[in-house]
Design a protein around this motif. Structure first.
Motif, mmCIF file in Angstrom:
data_model
loop_
_atom_site.group_PDB
_atom_site.id
_atom_site.type_symbol
_atom_site.label_atom_id
_atom_site.label_comp_id
_atom_site.label_asym_id
_atom_site.label_seq_id
_atom_site.Cartn_x
_atom_site.Cartn_y
_atom_site.Cartn_z
ATOM 1 N N ILE A 42 0.825 -1.203 0.000
ATOM 2 C CA ILE A 42 0.000 0.000 0.000
ATOM 3 C C ILE A 42 0.860 1.254 0.000
ATOM 4 O O ILE A 42 1.939 1.295 0.593
ATOM 5 N N THR A 43 0.353 2.276 -0.695
ATOM 6 C CA THR A 43 1.013 3.573 -0.807
ATOM 7 C C THR A 43 -0.026 4.666 -0.597
ATOM 8 O O THR A 43 -1.067 4.655 -1.254
ATOM 9 N N ARG A 44 0.259 5.596 0.292
ATOM 10 C CA ARG A 44 -0.636 6.730 0.478
ATOM 11 C C ARG A 44 -0.192 7.891 -0.401
ATOM 12 O O ARG A 44 0.965 8.311 -0.358
ATOM 13 N N ILE A 45 -1.130 8.412 -1.185
ATOM 14 C CA ILE A 45 -0.900 9.607 -1.990
ATOM 15 C C ILE A 45 -2.090 10.532 -1.764
ATOM 16 O O ILE A 45 -3.218 10.213 -2.152
ATOM 17 N N GLY A 46 -1.851 11.652 -1.118
ATOM 18 C CA GLY A 46 -2.937 12.566 -0.812
ATOM 19 C C GLY A 46 -3.941 11.935 0.132
ATOM 20 O O GLY A 46 -3.580 11.375 1.164
ATOM 21 N N ASN A 47 -5.214 11.991 -0.242
ATOM 22 C CA ASN A 47 -6.271 11.449 0.623
ATOM 23 C C ASN A 47 -6.710 10.058 0.218
ATOM 24 O O ASN A 47 -7.785 9.596 0.605
ATOM 25 N N ARG A 48 -5.868 9.368 -0.577
ATOM 26 C CA ARG A 48 -6.203 7.996 -0.978
ATOM 27 C C ARG A 48 -5.058 7.046 -0.669
ATOM 28 O O ARG A 48 -3.875 7.431 -0.656
ATOM 29 N N SER A 106 -7.855 1.226 -4.859
ATOM 30 C CA SER A 106 -7.595 2.312 -3.920
ATOM 31 C C SER A 106 -8.803 2.546 -3.030
ATOM 32 O O SER A 106 -9.904 2.040 -3.298
ATOM 33 N N ILE A 107 -8.592 3.322 -1.986
ATOM 34 C CA ILE A 107 -9.637 3.620 -1.018
ATOM 35 C C ILE A 107 -9.315 4.967 -0.379
ATOM 36 O O ILE A 107 -8.134 5.348 -0.290
ATOM 37 N N ASP A 147 -11.976 6.349 4.953
ATOM 38 C CA ASP A 147 -12.682 5.062 4.988
ATOM 39 C C ASP A 147 -11.780 3.955 5.514
ATOM 40 O O ASP A 147 -12.216 3.082 6.277
ATOM 41 N N PHE A 148 -10.522 3.986 5.116
ATOM 42 C CA PHE A 148 -9.587 2.958 5.562
ATOM 43 C C PHE A 148 -9.415 3.015 7.076
ATOM 44 O O PHE A 148 -9.479 1.995 7.769
ATOM 45 N N LEU A 185 4.339 1.162 -5.745
ATOM 46 C CA LEU A 185 4.088 2.504 -6.262
ATOM 47 C C LEU A 185 4.774 3.537 -5.368
ATOM 48 O O LEU A 185 4.597 3.523 -4.141
ATOM 49 N N PHE A 186 5.551 4.448 -5.963
ATOM 50 C CA PHE A 186 6.198 5.507 -5.196
ATOM 51 C C PHE A 186 5.137 6.431 -4.590
ATOM 52 O O PHE A 186 4.112 6.698 -5.221
ATOM 53 N N PRO A 187 5.380 6.952 -3.383
ATOM 54 C CA PRO A 187 4.378 7.778 -2.700
ATOM 55 C C PRO A 187 4.304 9.229 -3.180
ATOM 56 O O PRO A 187 3.511 10.006 -2.651
ATOM 57 N N GLU A 188 5.109 9.592 -4.146
ATOM 58 C CA GLU A 188 5.028 10.943 -4.717
ATOM 59 C C GLU A 188 5.451 10.871 -6.174
ATOM 60 O O GLU A 188 6.112 9.922 -6.613
#
Length: 238
Positions: A4-10, A30-31, A35-36, A61-64
């Motif tokens: 998992i990778t966080r990007i912004g609000n997803r 994605s989510i 919600d997560f 996936l890179f986070p930025e």
């Protein structure tokens, strides 16, 4: 093997999609972060993002964005490939592919295959990439013009974990890759396999979560200062 990778609000998740017949492929879903966190696990409909005729795994996936685009690392045997995409929609049958960026080393512990572990983590001294690899000979290498004599095979077929560091501005450039693994299977519950899909930085330490022989969840840690010192010792600069 979800990552998992966080990007912004997803939160984006890649994982291996395999029906037992066709080559394994990478799927993406994605989510919303909200919600997560609240346990409302309504993930969006997954999309297959790799070619249907090519076995493809170990996708991170890179986070930025890198130079304005999203960057995926994935594994087409035996190397880590990288590909850039302008968005994460993957419409009209578009797939990631790219080219090999991080390759096996015939005379080292990662001589048979290498794969990205957790999504890379950015630090002040570069991107930390935790990866897993296997040594040993594979008959498929004949197609690449390689021979068994070129490979380190004394410790074949044990999955091990390594830590490399990529350039902060250009993650295609490896600035530190040690000759020996960072974590090797040693206990009865690890047997022949240590394999990581998640890592975080907390209180000055890199925490690497890994599977021991596919049956146990484990964690190992290392001080970030140790990684930074190793880069300095290896290159003379940080």
């Amino acid at each position: 093997d979800p990552r998992i990778t966080r990007i912004g609000n997803r939160i984006y998740m890649t994982y291996v999609a395999f029906n037992g017949v066709n080559p394994p492929r990478v799927a993406l879903t994605s989510i919303k972060v909200k919600d997560f966190v609240e346990g409302n696990f309504e993930w969006e409909r997954p999309r297959l993002i790799t070619h249907p005729e090519i076995a493809d795994k170990c996708c991170a996936l890179f986070p930025e964005k890198i130079r304005g685009k999203y960057l995926f690392f994935h594994r087409i045997f035996p190397n880590i490939w990288g590909d850039y995409t302008k968005d994460l929609k993957f419409e009209n049958g578009r797939f990631i592919f790219g080219r090999p960026l991080i390759c096996i080393r015939p005379d080292k512990w990662d001589s048979r295959k290498v794969g990205a572990g957790p999504p890379p983590i950015k630090t002040s001294f570069g991107w930390i990439l935790v990866y897993q690899a296997v040594s040993g000979w594979d008959p498929e290498f004949y197609k690449l013009g390689l021979t068994p004599e070129m490979f380190k095979v004394w410790d074949a077929y044990r999955y091990k974990i390594g830590i490399m560091v990529l350039d902060a501005k250009n993650p295609e450039k490896v600035i530190f890759r040690p000759d020996e693994p960072s974590l090797v299977p040693q206990t009865w519950y690890e047997w022949m396999i240590v394999y990581s899909c998640g890592a975080v930085i907390n209180d000055g330490k890199l925490l690497v979560y890994y599977g021991g022989a596919d049956y146990n969840v484990c964690v190992a840690d290392v001080e970030l200062s140790e990684i930074k010192e190793a880069i300095s010792f290896s290159t003379g600069v940080v």
